[in-house]
Enzyme design. Structure first.
Site, PDB file in Angstrom:
ATOM      1  CG  HIS A 214      17.498 -10.090  -5.248  1.00 41.97           C
ATOM      2  ND1 HIS A 214      17.292 -10.141  -6.593  1.00 41.97           N
ATOM      3  CD2 HIS A 214      18.694  -9.504  -5.069  1.00 41.97           C
ATOM      4  CE1 HIS A 214      18.331  -9.612  -7.206  1.00 41.97           C
ATOM      5  NE2 HIS A 214      19.192  -9.223  -6.297  1.00 41.97           N
ATOM      6  NE  ARG A 307      -6.469  -5.262  11.705  1.00 45.48           N
ATOM      7  CZ  ARG A 307      -5.205  -4.819  11.683  1.00 45.48           C
ATOM      8  NH1 ARG A 307      -4.270  -5.472  12.310  1.00 45.48           N
ATOM      9  NH2 ARG A 307      -4.898  -3.726  11.011  1.00 45.48           N
ATOM     10  NE  ARG A 343     -11.295  -3.450  13.886  1.00 44.37           N
ATOM     11  CZ  ARG A 343     -10.463  -3.423  12.854  1.00 44.37           C
ATOM     12  NH1 ARG A 343      -9.962  -2.283  12.439  1.00 44.37           N
ATOM     13  NH2 ARG A 343     -10.103  -4.523  12.249  1.00 44.37           N
ATOM     14  CD  GLU A 436     -11.385   2.381  10.260  1.00 42.42           C
ATOM     15  OE1 GLU A 436     -10.381   1.816   9.807  1.00 42.42           O
ATOM     16  OE2 GLU A 436     -12.232   1.779  10.943  1.00 42.42           O
ATOM     17  CG  ASN A 459      -3.932  -0.062   7.612  1.00 39.69           C
ATOM     18  OD1 ASN A 459      -2.872   0.551   7.587  1.00 39.69           O
ATOM     19  ND2 ASN A 459      -4.132  -1.101   8.390  1.00 39.69           N
ATOM     20  CG  ASP A 460     -10.102   0.816   6.122  1.00 39.24           C
ATOM     21  OD1 ASP A 460     -10.209   0.456   4.930  1.00 39.24           O
ATOM     22  OD2 ASP A 460     -10.227   0.037   7.078  1.00 39.24           O
ATOM     23  NE  ARG A 470      -6.840  -2.075   4.044  1.00 34.64           N
ATOM     24  CZ  ARG A 470      -7.106  -2.199   5.338  1.00 34.64           C
ATOM     25  NH1 ARG A 470      -8.061  -1.476   5.895  1.00 34.64           N
ATOM     26  NH2 ARG A 470      -6.422  -3.005   6.105  1.00 34.64           N
ATOM     27  CB  CYS A 507      -3.965   1.025  15.524  1.00 35.44           C
ATOM     28  SG  CYS A 507      -5.615   1.280  14.863  1.00 35.44           S
TER      29      CYS A 507
HETATM   30  C1  PEP Z   1      -6.927   0.620   9.603  1.00 38.47           C
HETATM   31  O1  PEP Z   1      -7.840   0.730   8.774  1.00 38.47           O
HETATM   32  O2  PEP Z   1      -5.925   1.356   9.607  1.00 38.47           O
HETATM   33  C2  PEP Z   1      -6.967  -0.422  10.640  1.00 38.47           C
HETATM   34  C3  PEP Z   1      -6.094  -0.428  11.616  1.00 38.47           C
HETATM   35  O3  PEP Z   1      -7.897  -1.383  10.549  1.00 38.47           O
HETATM   36  P1  PEP Z   1      -7.904  -2.568   9.465  1.00 38.47           P
HETATM   37  O4  PEP Z   1      -6.544  -2.619   8.826  1.00 38.47           O
HETATM   38  O5  PEP Z   1      -8.252  -3.793  10.219  1.00 38.47           O
HETATM   39  O6  PEP Z   1      -8.987  -2.134   8.529  1.00 38.47           O
HETATM   40 MG    MG Z   2      -9.766  -0.201   9.052  1.00 32.27          MG
END
Ligand code: PEP
Ligand code: MG
Length: 550
Positions: A214, A307, A343, A436, A459-460, A470, A507
């Site tokens: 798998h 980053r 960033r 974010e 993501n945040d 997360r 992003c």
């Molecule tokens: C996010 O928060 O979506 C992001 C792109 O930054 P990081 O994942 O580095 O917190």
């Molecule tokens: Mg972030």
């Protein structure tokens, strides 16, 4: 490549070139440093006998673990269905079915009530017995079912002991947790392939595991080169060893020489067609200056997210202005005039800088982090601002502030930046914010009126919008990338961008999921930024959709 200092102390093994042959599980040729998967986390589990109320307690522990593992498997199945495919997601249905097998459950319960075992001992004894029986049968399909049993056992033991599958470097402080690393494990299991964040994994090398396992299917679907059958690899390597893996030839080279490395470049140039999408740009997310070459190689339309904190994490110390300027200028130079988005240091939360000696916080996700921290550390900020200004003389740059909470905070940090570089020669420098934090999204129009551009950090944003960690596996089913409220919020951000005439991109990881990339374009985003490896796949989905094929 400059050798990060921590790698020097790790390897006492020889750094002689060694070629090892195994089985290619997933095609592709990749070069990188390694990260070891922590295999021994269950070697010291508590084993005890129970009686009376103890029996009841262990029954409850077992029941809760079974429920939680079932929930997690459902979450993983949904995630894999969305990101990889329905067929691959079925792997996790098979594991879920083991948890519903009345005979297996009954045997575990009886192990506790009749043999007075604790929950861990019951899980191990019953599932090990079934696994051993299946392994005796000489049939590949049946052997795969045995792997499922092993997976379910590991998952239950993790939950019972509050553990997580983890990547562990000898030097914890500088551990990259698999980011930009080749992961070495005894066996490539589906959990390893989906539980860790594989979007930035370079490759897998394992001692065991078949072509039709798998995990091999998942590695192929994710496009991550993988080789297995390399016996005793663990005795020949340590954290930080450099490897070249060739998934097509099933070959692993420890400490490859320059000639071997040329092969990686050759194979990379033979990749799938990667056609730009008309009217929509796809940029790259990178972590260190060394990733820029790959971004250019896949024809990224710029760096949408650099980053920069990873430069410091990799070095294991603070970098001087000079050192930063050298790295940043190299990225701008590599990108040949395409914009590079720096960033500003996004420290705090799960990215703590031990070398900053910051006080421990009760709640770091909501603590001294992002732009809040930058405003409080003017010297650190100044060295970075000046290094970026120097890089701007090489080509166009954009500065992106993390975790902005409102317009006032942006205005303060922008004027601090301008003050830091007032006396310097500089090129084009645009200033933007990350959306974010929900409060910033609520004031999107006001902020957009001030900035040159903005980028959504989904993501945040998901973490703070739904108050869901997360990084915590336990709450992963609530980390909903498809939640209608998220998409409603994204739509308002696009509208604010259109109204103010300011470019807005995204992003976060969702942009790297082809289906979501299509949805983001439909919503009105003019661009996204994703990990370089995902660029061809994202472009392919966007082009196919435009041609009406998907
Ligand atoms: C996010 O928060 O979506 C992001 C792109 O930054 P990081 O994942 O580095 O917190
Ligand atoms: Mg972030």
């Amino acid at each position: 490549m400059p050798e990060p200092s921590f790698l020097n102390v790790m390897s006492e093994q020889s750094s002689e070139r060694t070629v090892l042959c195994g089985i290619g599980l997933s095609q592709g040729c990749v070069l990188g440093r390694i990260c070891l998967f922590n295999e021994n986390r269950h070697s010291n589990l508590p084993m005890y006998k129970v009686q009376g109320k103890g029996v009841e307690r262990e029954m409850n522990r077992l029941r809760q673990a079974l429920d939680l593992v079932s929930q997690r498997l459902d979450g993983i199945r949904e995630r894999v269905a969305l990101q990889i495919g329905a067929a691959e997601a079925e792997i996790f249905t098979a594991q879920r079915l083991i948890l519903e097998d009345e005979k297996v459950l009954q045997e575990m319960r009886s192990q506790i009530s009749n043999k007075n075992s604790n929950a861990e001992a019951a899980v191990i004894s019953v599932l090990d017995r079934y696994e051993a029986r299946l392994l005796e049968i000489d049939n590949e399909y049946i052997k795969e079912r045995a792997t499922d049993l092993g997976e379910v056992r590991r998952r239950l033991l993790d939950v019972l002991n509050n553990m997580q599958p983890s990547l562990q470097c000898a030097d914890q402080e500088h551990c990259q947790r698999g980011r930009n690393r080749i992961i070495v494990a005894v066996e490539l299991t589906p959990s390893l392939a989906v539980d860790i964040n594989t979007s930035e994994t370079l490759g897998f090398v394992t001692e065991r595991g078949g072509v039709n396992s798998h995990a091999a299917i998942l590695a192929r679907a994710l496009g991550i080169p993988a080789v297995s059958g390399i016996e005793n690899i663990h005795s020949r390597i340590s954290c930080g060893t450099e490897l070249l893996i060739d998934g097509s030839a099933g070959e692993v080279i420890i400490w490859p020489d320059e000639k071997d490395k040329e092969k990686v470049t050759q194979v990379a140039s033979e990749r799938l067609p990667n056609v730009r999408v008309s009217g929509f740009s796809v940029a790259a997310n990178i972590n260190t200056s060394e990733d820029a070459a790959e971004a250019l190689n896949v024809d990224a339309e710029g760096i949408g997210l650099y980053r920069t904190e990873f430069e410091f994490i990799t070095a294991g110390r603070l970098l001087t202005e000079e050192e930063q300027a050298e790295r940043y200028s190299r990225v701008v130079q590599t990108m040949e005039g395409r914009p590079v988005t720096f960033r500003m240091l996004d420290v705090g939360g799960d990215k703590a800088f031990d070398f900053l000696n910051l006080p421990k916080e009760e709640n770091p996700a909501l603590g001294w982090r992002g732009t809040r921290l930058l405003l409080g550390l003017p010297e650190l900020f100044q060295s970075q601002a000046r290094a970026i200004a120097r890089a701007s003389c090489v080509g166009p740059v954009r500065v992106l502030y993390p975790m902005i909470v409102d317009c006032d905070q942006f205005l303060r940090v922008r004027s601090m930046f301008q003050e830091c570089i007032r006396d310097m020669k500089q090129g084009t420098i645009q200033q933007g914010v990350m959306f974010e934090v929900p409060s910033a999204c609520l004031s999107a129009e006001e902020i957009l009126n001030e900035v040159d551009f903005a980028s959504v950090g989904s993501n945040d944003l998901i973490q703070y919008l739904f108050a869901v960690d997360r990084n915590n596996e336990k709450v992963a089913p609530d980390y909903r990338t498809d939640h209608p409220l998220l998409w409603r919020l994204l739509e308002t951000l696009v509208q604010a961008g259109e109204k103010t005439g300011k470019p807005i991109t995204l992003c976060g990881e969702i942009a790297g999921v082809p289906e979501y990339a299509v949805r983001l374009r439909a919503l009105g985003f003019p661009s996204v930024s994703v990990s370089p490896r995902l660029i061809p796949r994202v472009r392919r989905a966007l082009n196919l959709q435009r041609q009406g094929k998907e």
